[in-house]
Design a protein around this motif. Structure first.
Motif, PDB file in Angstrom:
ATOM      1  N   ALA A  27       0.831  -1.203   0.000  1.00  0.00           N
ATOM      2  CA  ALA A  27       0.000   0.000   0.000  1.00  0.00           C
ATOM      3  C   ALA A  27       0.867   1.256   0.000  1.00  0.00           C
ATOM      4  CB  ALA A  27      -0.936  -0.014   1.211  1.00  0.00           C
ATOM      5  N   LEU A  28       1.909   1.267   0.817  1.00  0.00           N
ATOM      6  CA  LEU A  28       2.819   2.418   0.846  1.00  0.00           C
ATOM      7  C   LEU A  28       3.492   2.621  -0.504  1.00  0.00           C
ATOM      8  CD1 LEU A  28       4.527   2.030   4.345  1.00  0.00           C
ATOM      9  CD2 LEU A  28       3.057   3.910   3.588  1.00  0.00           C
ATOM     10  N   MET A  29       3.916   1.538  -1.118  1.00  0.00           N
ATOM     11  CA  MET A  29       4.582   1.620  -2.414  1.00  0.00           C
ATOM     12  C   MET A  29       3.631   2.120  -3.500  1.00  0.00           C
ATOM     13  SD  MET A  29       6.741  -1.926  -2.119  1.00  0.00           S
ATOM     14  CE  MET A  29       7.859  -1.722  -3.483  1.00  0.00           C
ATOM     15  N   CYS A  30       2.328   1.836  -3.351  1.00  0.00           N
ATOM     16  CA  CYS A  30       1.330   2.251  -4.323  1.00  0.00           C
ATOM     17  C   CYS A  30       0.708   3.601  -3.972  1.00  0.00           C
ATOM     18  CB  CYS A  30       0.203   1.219  -4.395  1.00  0.00           C
ATOM     19  SG  CYS A  30       0.695  -0.348  -5.066  1.00  0.00           S
ATOM     20  N   ASP A  31       1.082   4.134  -2.826  1.00  0.00           N
ATOM     21  CA  ASP A  31       0.536   5.400  -2.343  1.00  0.00           C
ATOM     22  C   ASP A  31      -0.985   5.330  -2.163  1.00  0.00           C
ATOM     23  OD1 ASP A  31       0.818   8.011  -1.394  1.00  0.00           O
ATOM     24  OD2 ASP A  31       0.332   8.863  -3.352  1.00  0.00           O
ATOM     25  N   GLU A  44     -13.865  -5.970  -3.123  1.00  0.00           N
ATOM     26  CA  GLU A  44     -14.963  -5.098  -2.718  1.00  0.00           C
ATOM     27  C   GLU A  44     -15.025  -3.794  -3.511  1.00  0.00           C
ATOM     28  OE1 GLU A  44     -14.913  -6.627   1.920  1.00  0.00           O
ATOM     29  OE2 GLU A  44     -14.343  -4.555   1.482  1.00  0.00           O
ATOM     30  N   VAL A  45     -13.951  -3.462  -4.217  1.00  0.00           N
ATOM     31  CA  VAL A  45     -13.907  -2.230  -5.008  1.00  0.00           C
ATOM     32  C   VAL A  45     -13.406  -2.549  -6.414  1.00  0.00           C
ATOM     33  CG1 VAL A  45     -13.543  -0.701  -3.038  1.00  0.00           C
ATOM     34  CG2 VAL A  45     -11.572  -1.671  -4.207  1.00  0.00           C
ATOM     35  N   ASN A  46     -13.741  -1.676  -7.343  1.00  0.00           N
ATOM     36  CA  ASN A  46     -13.228  -1.805  -8.703  1.00  0.00           C
ATOM     37  C   ASN A  46     -11.942  -0.996  -8.806  1.00  0.00           C
ATOM     38  OD1 ASN A  46     -15.291  -3.416  -9.798  1.00  0.00           O
ATOM     39  ND2 ASN A  46     -16.603  -1.632 -10.003  1.00  0.00           N
ATOM     40  N   ILE A  47     -10.855  -1.665  -9.068  1.00  0.00           N
ATOM     41  CA  ILE A  47      -9.556  -1.022  -9.164  1.00  0.00           C
ATOM     42  C   ILE A  47      -9.396  -0.398 -10.551  1.00  0.00           C
ATOM     43  CG2 ILE A  47      -8.479  -3.204  -9.830  1.00  0.00           C
ATOM     44  CD1 ILE A  47      -5.967  -2.308  -8.313  1.00  0.00           C
ATOM     45  N   THR A  48      -8.730   0.740 -10.610  1.00  0.00           N
ATOM     46  CA  THR A  48      -8.498   1.367 -11.914  1.00  0.00           C
ATOM     47  C   THR A  48      -7.377   0.630 -12.643  1.00  0.00           C
ATOM     48  OG1 THR A  48      -6.830   2.922 -11.103  1.00  0.00           O
ATOM     49  CG2 THR A  48      -9.147   3.640 -11.005  1.00  0.00           C
ATOM     50  N   VAL A  49      -7.360   0.777 -13.940  1.00  0.00           N
ATOM     51  CA  VAL A  49      -6.313   0.151 -14.752  1.00  0.00           C
ATOM     52  C   VAL A  49      -4.944   0.731 -14.380  1.00  0.00           C
ATOM     53  CG1 VAL A  49      -5.461  -0.171 -17.102  1.00  0.00           C
ATOM     54  CG2 VAL A  49      -7.898  -0.331 -16.641  1.00  0.00           C
ATOM     55  N   VAL A  50      -4.916   2.008 -14.099  1.00  0.00           N
ATOM     56  CA  VAL A  50      -3.653   2.662 -13.725  1.00  0.00           C
ATOM     57  C   VAL A  50      -3.107   2.053 -12.438  1.00  0.00           C
ATOM     58  CG1 VAL A  50      -2.610   4.848 -13.001  1.00  0.00           C
ATOM     59  CG2 VAL A  50      -4.238   4.816 -14.892  1.00  0.00           C
ATOM     60  N   LYS A  51      -3.962   1.896 -11.429  1.00  0.00           N
ATOM     61  CA  LYS A  51      -3.517   1.328 -10.151  1.00  0.00           C
ATOM     62  C   LYS A  51      -3.161  -0.146 -10.318  1.00  0.00           C
ATOM     63  CE  LYS A  51      -3.269   3.649  -7.181  1.00  0.00           C
ATOM     64  NZ  LYS A  51      -2.099   4.460  -6.726  1.00  0.00           N
ATOM     65  N   LEU A  52      -3.906  -0.874 -11.143  1.00  0.00           N
ATOM     66  CA  LEU A  52      -3.603  -2.274 -11.403  1.00  0.00           C
ATOM     67  C   LEU A  52      -2.230  -2.405 -12.055  1.00  0.00           C
ATOM     68  CD1 LEU A  52      -4.798  -5.161 -11.219  1.00  0.00           C
ATOM     69  CD2 LEU A  52      -5.658  -4.825 -13.529  1.00  0.00           C
ATOM     70  N   SER A  53      -1.935  -1.538 -12.988  1.00  0.00           N
ATOM     71  CA  SER A  53      -0.638  -1.531 -13.656  1.00  0.00           C
ATOM     72  C   SER A  53       0.480  -1.226 -12.658  1.00  0.00           C
ATOM     73  CB  SER A  53      -0.631  -0.512 -14.785  1.00  0.00           C
ATOM     74  OG  SER A  53       0.640  -0.422 -15.372  1.00  0.00           O
ATOM     75  N   GLN A  54       0.240  -0.272 -11.784  1.00  0.00           N
ATOM     76  CA  GLN A  54       1.236   0.101 -10.775  1.00  0.00           C
ATOM     77  C   GLN A  54       1.518  -1.079  -9.835  1.00  0.00           C
ATOM     78  OE1 GLN A  54      -0.041   3.200  -8.102  1.00  0.00           O
ATOM     79  NE2 GLN A  54       2.058   3.783  -7.620  1.00  0.00           N
ATOM     80  N   ILE A  55       0.486  -1.761  -9.395  1.00  0.00           N
ATOM     81  CA  ILE A  55       0.653  -2.920  -8.523  1.00  0.00           C
ATOM     82  C   ILE A  55       1.440  -4.005  -9.242  1.00  0.00           C
ATOM     83  CG2 ILE A  55      -0.586  -4.821  -7.402  1.00  0.00           C
ATOM     84  CD1 ILE A  55      -2.754  -2.741  -6.639  1.00  0.00           C
ATOM     85  N   ALA A  56       1.108  -4.252 -10.503  1.00  0.00           N
ATOM     86  CA  ALA A  56       1.836  -5.267 -11.277  1.00  0.00           C
ATOM     87  C   ALA A  56       3.320  -4.915 -11.382  1.00  0.00           C
ATOM     88  CB  ALA A  56       1.218  -5.412 -12.666  1.00  0.00           C
ATOM     89  N   GLN A  57       3.627  -3.658 -11.628  1.00  0.00           N
ATOM     90  CA  GLN A  57       5.031  -3.232 -11.731  1.00  0.00           C
ATOM     91  C   GLN A  57       5.759  -3.446 -10.411  1.00  0.00           C
ATOM     92  OE1 GLN A  57       4.561   0.831 -13.113  1.00  0.00           O
ATOM     93  NE2 GLN A  57       5.178   0.234 -15.187  1.00  0.00           N
ATOM     94  N   ILE A  58       5.127  -3.087  -9.316  1.00  0.00           N
ATOM     95  CA  ILE A  58       5.752  -3.261  -8.006  1.00  0.00           C
ATOM     96  C   ILE A  58       5.974  -4.739  -7.702  1.00  0.00           C
ATOM     97  CG2 ILE A  58       5.355  -2.993  -5.525  1.00  0.00           C
ATOM     98  CD1 ILE A  58       3.966  -0.294  -6.263  1.00  0.00           C
ATOM     99  N   ILE A  61       5.495  -8.283 -12.109  1.00  0.00           N
ATOM    100  CA  ILE A  61       4.764  -9.237 -12.940  1.00  0.00           C
ATOM    101  C   ILE A  61       4.049  -8.456 -14.037  1.00  0.00           C
ATOM    102  CG2 ILE A  61       4.416 -10.962 -11.129  1.00  0.00           C
ATOM    103  CD1 ILE A  61       1.609  -9.815 -10.715  1.00  0.00           C
ATOM    104  N   SER A  62       3.537  -9.181 -15.002  1.00  0.00           N
ATOM    105  CA  SER A  62       2.747  -8.574 -16.066  1.00  0.00           C
ATOM    106  C   SER A  62       1.335  -8.320 -15.561  1.00  0.00           C
ATOM    107  CB  SER A  62       2.708  -9.504 -17.278  1.00  0.00           C
ATOM    108  OG  SER A  62       1.766  -9.045 -18.208  1.00  0.00           O
ATOM    109  N   ILE A  63       0.735  -7.268 -16.052  1.00  0.00           N
ATOM    110  CA  ILE A  63      -0.660  -6.988 -15.681  1.00  0.00           C
ATOM    111  C   ILE A  63      -1.561  -8.158 -16.092  1.00  0.00           C
ATOM    112  CG2 ILE A  63      -1.271  -5.762 -17.803  1.00  0.00           C
ATOM    113  CD1 ILE A  63      -2.790  -3.741 -16.023  1.00  0.00           C
ATOM    114  N   LYS A  64      -1.152  -8.893 -17.122  1.00  0.00           N
ATOM    115  CA  LYS A  64      -1.909 -10.065 -17.580  1.00  0.00           C
ATOM    116  C   LYS A  64      -1.968 -11.152 -16.510  1.00  0.00           C
ATOM    117  CE  LYS A  64       0.563 -10.601 -21.244  1.00  0.00           C
ATOM    118  NZ  LYS A  64       1.139 -11.125 -22.480  1.00  0.00           N
TER     119      LYS A  64
END
Length: 68
Positions: A27-31, A44-58, A61-64
């Motif tokens: 969470a800290l790394m993703c702000d 419980e929530v719909n994550i944005t594509v931008v945040k999903l991409s950020q999590i994958a990078q951290i 792994i690939s967003i896929k």
């Protein structure tokens, strides 16, 4: 749509645990708030594509890898 959010959240949790990263650290790394990350992982929530991409990078792994 709810099932998709749950599947994505579960994938995030599995990859996070495999990398030995705590929810708080990711969470800290993703702000984002740790409780919000918990809601993402529970689907419980719909994550944005931008945040999903950020999590994958951290998680290095690939967003896929997070989308069923």
């Amino acid at each position: 749509m709810k099932d998709l959010s749950k599947q994505i959240g579960l994938a995030i949790r599995e990859h996070r645990i495999a990398k030995s990263i705590t929810q708080e650290r990711l969470a800290l790394m993703c702000d984002i708030d740790r409780s919000y990350l918990g809601r993402i992982e529970r689907g419980e929530v719909n994550i944005t594509v931008v945040k999903l991409s950020q999590i994958a990078q951290i998680l290095e792994i690939s967003i896929k890898d997070l989308i069923p």
